[in-house]
Design an enzyme around this catalytic site. Structure first.
Site, short mmCIF file in Angstrom:
data_model
loop_
_atom_site.label_atom_id
_atom_site.label_comp_id
_atom_site.label_asym_id
_atom_site.label_seq_id
_atom_site.Cartn_x
_atom_site.Cartn_y
_atom_site.Cartn_z
N GLY A 222 0.80 -1.23 0.00
CA GLY A 222 0.00 0.00 0.00
C GLY A 222 0.82 1.27 0.00
N ALA A 301 -19.55 3.49 21.35
CA ALA A 301 -20.44 2.78 22.27
C ALA A 301 -20.21 1.27 22.22
CB ALA A 301 -21.90 3.09 21.93
N TYR A 354 -8.96 5.86 15.91
CA TYR A 354 -8.06 6.24 14.81
C TYR A 354 -7.89 7.76 14.77
CZ TYR A 354 -6.18 6.25 10.04
OH TYR A 354 -5.39 6.41 8.93
N LYS A 358 -4.40 9.87 15.14
CA LYS A 358 -3.88 10.72 14.07
C LYS A 358 -3.83 12.19 14.47
CE LYS A 358 -2.99 7.42 11.20
NZ LYS A 358 -1.58 7.09 10.88
N THR A 389 -6.75 2.47 -1.98
CA THR A 389 -5.95 1.38 -1.45
C THR A 389 -6.82 0.13 -1.35
OG1 THR A 389 -6.54 1.90 0.84
CG2 THR A 389 -4.59 3.00 -0.06
#
Length: 449
Positions: A222, A301, A354, A358, A389
């Site tokens: 990738g 949740a 995530y 980041k 990707t």
């Protein structure tokens, strides 16, 4: 390679159908190939009266690149501009920029497909009088807006000079060249601050990383593999790193680029030390690209501790630990480029873990920048948006198409190569004046990675 829809609507039958049905017709983006011209046509430089000297200095520099540079549209009624550069570095009031920005506007209908608009300005400073601060700050919103108006694969970006940097300094010119070139195909609406840096006597624009050693984590496939290939293309010796489970793919990448493969889990306590040892076997370490990352998407949740903790460990904590170990070793002149994401800027549903990781990358980049600067290095981040990707190919077709076509002017996803080109630029010697910054590679979309 463009997506199937983009290829279709740029063929003869597709063009007709798209026109009849009023469908979007994204352009096929021009990407870098060796020996190709820097731009797709002549470059026009326009400026306000106060910025004329800087515009003249810029024109002189571009002429040295064998670019067809014009300072006027006189006698150019049939010209399709490959680039238009607006220089507003010395403007002192909002009223003073009117003539030059409208002159720029008058050229946009004759901007060639895959043309470039670049705005050079100076950053507003806290000591500036209000009118000067307003004049300088206005260029940022102006640049982003132009990017959303362009079509045909054209883009608009800005070089924002800081700390008294000269318009024809190595880093300012290097950033301008990147934005004018095909290497910035998927960078749009970005304003990159550039500070003063030591001048370089001789720049090899085709092999800017010759003699450098680069380490790329998460390089087995990738985006990571594309980064490794691009750094090698630009002359670097590359050490590719990934987990043992990806060993076969990693070896394939290393063999392809004549690099060195290291099987390593970046979350290991001594990962930084092992990376440094591996790099020293091939001459030391000049460039570190933090690309390794994972996804464990889930609504908060429904998220389990392992889904949160694993993402933080790989995407964020590992980078902090490796940086700390390299800084402790006193590595000089190190260029660190970390992979952030537009999810870390705008957020994304189902990606709280995530997005936290980041956004944390962006935070540690800003804090690491002055630390590496003490050793002659830089720390920057690249924030990809919708990149084609294996992961995006698994998104349902309708969702994927919407994500592509809502991107303001380019109307398509980017390629791993587009991320790699931005990283190669930030890792190069000409980008020494760029430190602590985040460069989005997203076509001016904020769709999560």
């Amino acid at each position: 390679m463009a997506d199937n829809y983009t290829r279709f609507v740029n063929g003869e039958l597709g063009k007709k159908l798209a026109k009849q049905l009023n469908l979007p017709r994204p352009a096929v983006l021009r990407r870098y190939t060796p020996d190709a011209p820097l731009t797709v046509g002549p470059v026009l430089i326009v400026s306000d009266d106060a910025s004329t000297a800087d515009a003249d200095a810029l024109a002189k520099a571009l002429l040295a690149w064998d670019v067809d540079v014009r300072r006027s549209t006189e006698g150019a009624d049939d010209v399709r501009w490959g680039g238009v550069v607006l220089v507003g570095t010395s403007a002192e009031s909002p009223e003073a920029v009117s003539e030059s920005v409208l002159a720029l506007g008058g050229t946009l209908r004759r901007l060639a497909g895959n043309g470039r608009v670049v705005v050079l300005s100076r950053a507003a400073e806290t000591s500036d009088p209000p009118a000067l601060a307003a004049t300088r700050a206005g260029f940022e919103g102006f640049t982003r807006s132009i990017g959303k108006e362009l079509r045909g694969g054209a883009t608009a970006n800005g070089v924002q000079l800081t700390g008294g940097a000269a318009v024809d300094s190595t880093s300012a010119l290097g950033t301008l060249r990147f934005f004018l070139s095909a290497k910035s195909a998927y960078v749009d609406g970005q304003v990159l601050p550039v500070g003063p840096a030591d001048a370089l006597d001789d720049v090899d624009w085709e092999q800017p990383l010759a003699g450098k050693v680069a380490v790329v984590t998460g390089a087995a496939r990738g985006i990571g593999a594309a980064i490794a290939r691009t750094l090698a293309r630009d002359g670097a010796k590359v050490v590719v790193v990934d987990v043992p489970a990806a060993g076969e793919s990693l070896a394939g990448v290393a063999n392809e680029i004549k690099g060195t493969a290291v099987q390593l889990d970046v979350t290991a306590a001594d990962a930084g030390t092992k990376i440094l040892d591996a790099a020293r076997h091939v001459g030391g370490i000049d460039i570190l690209v933090h690309n390794a990352g994972i996804l464990r998407d889930k609504l908060l949740a429904n998220m389990k501790p392992g889904q949160w903790d694993s993402v933080i460990a790989v995407n964020l904590a590992s980078q902090l630990r490796i940086n700390e170990q390299l800084l402790a070793a006193g590595v000089e002149g190190l260029r660190i480029v970390s992979l952030a994401s537009t999810s870390g800027i705008a957020g994304n549903k189902g990606q709280t873990n995530y997005a936290y990781s980041k956004s944390g990358v962006i935070g540690h980049t800003a804090a690491t920048a002055p630390l590496v600067a003490e050793l002659g290095g830089t720390a920057n981040a690249v924030a990809p948006g919708f990149i084609e990707t294996e992961m995006t190919r698994s998104i349902p077709f309708a969702t994927r198409e919407v994500a592509r076509r809502v991107i303001p002017s380019l109307q398509q996803g980017g390629l791993p190569l587009d991320v790699a080109e931005a990283i190669a630029f930030l890792a190069s010697p000409v980008a020494k004046g760029v430190n602590g910054q985040v460069l989005r590679v997203c076509g001016q979309s904020m769709v999560g990675k």
